[in-house]
Design a protein around this motif. Structure first.
Motif, short mmCIF file in Angstrom:
data_model
loop_
_atom_site.label_atom_id
_atom_site.label_comp_id
_atom_site.label_asym_id
_atom_site.label_seq_id
_atom_site.Cartn_x
_atom_site.Cartn_y
_atom_site.Cartn_z
N LYS A 52 -11.60 -9.07 4.73
CA LYS A 52 -11.21 -8.82 3.34
C LYS A 52 -11.75 -9.93 2.45
N TRP A 53 -11.64 -11.17 2.90
CA TRP A 53 -12.15 -12.31 2.14
C TRP A 53 -13.65 -12.16 1.89
N LEU A 54 -14.39 -11.75 2.93
CA LEU A 54 -15.83 -11.52 2.77
C LEU A 54 -16.10 -10.43 1.74
N LYS A 55 -15.36 -9.34 1.84
CA LYS A 55 -15.53 -8.21 0.92
C LYS A 55 -15.25 -8.64 -0.52
N ASP A 56 -14.32 -9.57 -0.69
CA ASP A 56 -13.92 -10.03 -2.02
C ASP A 56 -14.84 -11.13 -2.56
N GLY A 57 -16.00 -11.31 -1.97
CA GLY A 57 -16.98 -12.25 -2.50
C GLY A 57 -17.32 -13.41 -1.58
#
Length: 64
Positions: A52-57
């Protein structure tokens, strides 16, 4: 022993989340963050939070 996500993890800023990943499960070489360590047993909840952290930038903050 693995370290679980803090209860308030979602309330941490993006940068605070990155710091948490680095501190407990980070693959850091020569001062650069390369993602989650492959040498540690990373709990599924941490892997999901990292995705999720990766997806969020977060992808932009990793060295490839």
């Amino acid at each position: 022993m693995s370290t679980p996500l803090p209860e308030q993890f979602e309330k941490l800023s993006h940068e605070e989340q990155k710091t948490w990943f680095i501190r407990y499960y980070g693959d850091v070489r020569e001062g650069e963050f390369f993602g989650l360590s492959k040498e540690l047993e990373v709990p599924e909840e941490v892997k999901a939070a990292f995705a999720k952290w990766l997806k969020d930038g977060g992808e932009q903050e990793l060295i490839r």
